[in-house]
Design a protein around this motif. Structure first.
Motif, mmCIF file in Angstrom:
data_model
loop_
_atom_site.group_PDB
_atom_site.id
_atom_site.type_symbol
_atom_site.label_atom_id
_atom_site.label_comp_id
_atom_site.label_asym_id
_atom_site.label_seq_id
_atom_site.Cartn_x
_atom_site.Cartn_y
_atom_site.Cartn_z
ATOM 1 N N TYR A 1 0.749 -1.173 -0.119
ATOM 2 C CA TYR A 1 0.022 0.161 -0.027
ATOM 3 C C TYR A 1 0.820 1.409 0.015
ATOM 4 N N LEU A 2 1.799 1.408 0.937
ATOM 5 C CA LEU A 2 2.656 2.565 1.052
ATOM 6 C C LEU A 2 3.391 2.631 -0.216
ATOM 7 N N GLU A 3 4.050 1.576 -0.836
ATOM 8 C CA GLU A 3 4.669 1.954 -2.061
ATOM 9 C C GLU A 3 3.755 2.399 -3.319
ATOM 10 N N ALA A 4 2.398 2.084 -3.246
ATOM 11 C CA ALA A 4 1.622 2.564 -4.237
ATOM 12 C C ALA A 4 1.049 4.059 -3.602
ATOM 13 N N GLY A 5 1.347 4.394 -2.839
ATOM 14 C CA GLY A 5 1.243 5.973 -2.278
ATOM 15 C C GLY A 5 0.243 6.184 -1.174
ATOM 16 N N ALA A 6 -0.134 5.179 -0.554
ATOM 17 C CA ALA A 6 -0.914 5.304 0.310
ATOM 18 C C ALA A 6 -0.574 6.160 1.585
ATOM 19 N N ASP A 7 -1.287 7.112 2.068
ATOM 20 C CA ASP A 7 -0.896 8.071 3.010
ATOM 21 C C ASP A 7 -0.901 7.390 4.506
ATOM 22 N N ALA A 8 -1.679 6.367 4.873
ATOM 23 C CA ALA A 8 -1.864 5.684 6.022
ATOM 24 C C ALA A 8 -2.331 4.438 5.535
ATOM 25 N N VAL A 9 -2.228 3.489 6.566
ATOM 26 C CA VAL A 9 -2.834 2.050 6.537
ATOM 27 C C VAL A 9 -3.370 1.769 8.105
ATOM 28 N N ILE A 10 -4.485 0.986 7.733
ATOM 29 C CA ILE A 10 -5.135 0.694 8.903
ATOM 30 C C ILE A 10 -5.570 -0.772 9.001
ATOM 31 N N MET A 11 -5.494 -1.287 10.152
ATOM 32 C CA MET A 11 -5.665 -3.021 10.208
ATOM 33 C C MET A 11 -7.220 -3.198 9.951
ATOM 34 N N ASN A 12 -8.050 -2.665 10.540
ATOM 35 C CA ASN A 12 -9.554 -2.872 10.166
ATOM 36 C C ASN A 12 -10.325 -1.578 10.445
ATOM 37 N N MET A 13 -11.471 -1.599 10.270
ATOM 38 C CA MET A 13 -12.418 -0.365 10.102
ATOM 39 C C MET A 13 -12.475 0.236 11.422
ATOM 40 N N SER A 14 -12.114 -0.387 12.365
ATOM 41 C CA SER A 14 -12.261 0.251 14.047
ATOM 42 C C SER A 14 -11.152 1.307 14.093
ATOM 43 N N GLY A 15 -10.059 1.317 12.816
ATOM 44 C CA GLY A 15 -8.954 1.971 13.310
ATOM 45 C C GLY A 15 -9.226 3.556 12.489
ATOM 46 N N LEU A 16 -10.202 3.654 11.818
ATOM 47 C CA LEU A 16 -10.447 4.678 10.877
ATOM 48 C C LEU A 16 -10.646 6.066 11.703
ATOM 49 N N ILE A 17 -11.616 5.882 12.644
ATOM 50 C CA ILE A 17 -12.098 7.453 13.292
ATOM 51 C C ILE A 17 -10.911 7.713 14.152
ATOM 52 N N PRO A 18 -10.127 6.901 15.022
ATOM 53 C CA PRO A 18 -8.942 7.695 15.606
ATOM 54 C C PRO A 18 -7.934 8.119 14.406
ATOM 55 N N LEU A 19 -7.892 7.413 13.237
ATOM 56 C CA LEU A 19 -6.807 7.918 12.527
ATOM 57 C C LEU A 19 -7.484 9.352 11.952
ATOM 58 N N LEU A 20 -8.569 9.486 11.437
ATOM 59 C CA LEU A 20 -8.974 10.769 11.248
ATOM 60 C C LEU A 20 -8.964 11.725 12.205
ATOM 61 N N GLU A 21 -9.048 11.607 13.426
ATOM 62 C CA GLU A 21 -8.986 12.458 14.547
ATOM 63 C C GLU A 21 -7.554 12.870 14.680
ATOM 64 N N ALA A 22 -6.486 11.905 14.363
ATOM 65 C CA ALA A 22 -5.402 12.277 14.552
ATOM 66 C C ALA A 22 -4.755 13.125 13.537
ATOM 67 N N VAL A 23 -5.238 12.806 12.190
ATOM 68 C CA VAL A 23 -4.680 13.657 11.084
ATOM 69 C C VAL A 23 -5.177 15.006 10.673
#
Length: 260
Positions: free
Chosen positions: A236-258
């Motif tokens: 994912y990162l080599e393709a240009g992803a800004d971030a990677v999450i394990m599963n959907m439970s990680g999305l809200i915390p990531l959005l709050e952080a960035v």
């Protein structure tokens, strides 16, 4: 990124169909029908693309094209792609309803996004006809984004083109890409997000990149699982992803952080 106004999800492998098995099953059956047994790597490498383009990409793979030449005595052409795609559609449409269940944490995450006033859009490699089946079943099971766009809505210029993302932005009147997040489970998803200039996230568990059922994934030895997770994260990162999450439970915390 700026304050998030819109999250755009992929479908199979991201929000529904753990492991993204519906298209995989159909692709395998189609190629076997034409006398060629593809490997899982060959089937999954183009995942996320418009499905006709997916078939065309697989046929262009050196091993598969060599087998085609051996069997038919000539290179595959557009008419072959059309015939394979016709059969693919037939097979996929017959099984889609069985592969439309929401993945873990999707319903809870969608509810939290709405509580925060964040719109939920989506893009897909499926056609409108396929999506009519998937969206109906997913909604029955509790998942319904605020909008979805297939390649049919953008003159069949699906991933990695950014136009389905732009249609979502137009739908929700989001004025700038830095207020938008794209979440997907394939390299094609990542490229779509990057080409649109939006914050792009790869999801690991239940993804096409992992390619395992929930039971298979959780039964892996921890060392093997960790190695597989790292491999997909790197992809994912080599393709240009800004971030990677394990599963959907990680999305809200990531959005709050960035989010600014």
């Amino acid at each position: 990124m700026k304050k998030c106004e819109l999250v755009i999800f992929d479908w199979a492998g991201t929000t529904v169909d753990y492991g993204c098995f519906a298209p995989v099953q159909a692709f395998v059956e189609v190629f076997k029908h034409f006398g060629i047994a593809p490997t899982m790597d060959e089937v999954r490498k183009p995942m996320g693309m418009l499905k006709r383009d997916h078939i065309k990409t697989m046929l262009a793979m050196p091993r598969i094209q060599a087998l085609w030449l051996e069997k038919y005595g000539k290179a595959s052409g557009e008419s072959d792609i059309d015939e394979m795609y016709r059969l693919f559609e037939e097979k996929l449409m017959s099984i889609l309803t069985d592969f439309s269940s929401p993945k873990p944490y999707v319903l809870e995450t969608a509810a939290k996004l709405r509580e925060k006033g964040i719109s939920i859009g989506s893009t897909t490699g499926y056609t409108d006809e396929m999506m009519a089946i998937v969206t109906k079943k997913a909604e029955e099971l509790g998942y319904a984004p605020d909008a979805w766009f297939s390649p049919n809505s953008v003159n069949n210029m699906g991933r990695p083109y950014p136009y389905m993302i732009y249609r979502n932005m137009e739908q929700f009147r989001v004025h700038a890409a830095d207020h938008v997040v794209k979440v997907g489970d394939t390299v094609s998803d990542i490229r779509e997000g990057r080409n649109a200039g939006v914050y792009t996230i790869g999801i690991i568990e239940g993804s096409s990149e992992i390619g395992l059922t929930q039971e298979e994934y959780h039964s892996l030895p921890l060392s093997h699982r960790a190695s597989l997770i790292q491999k997909v994260k790197t992809r994912y990162l080599e393709a240009g992803a800004d971030a990677v999450i394990m599963n959907m439970s990680g999305l809200i915390p990531l959005l709050e952080a960035v989010s600014e």
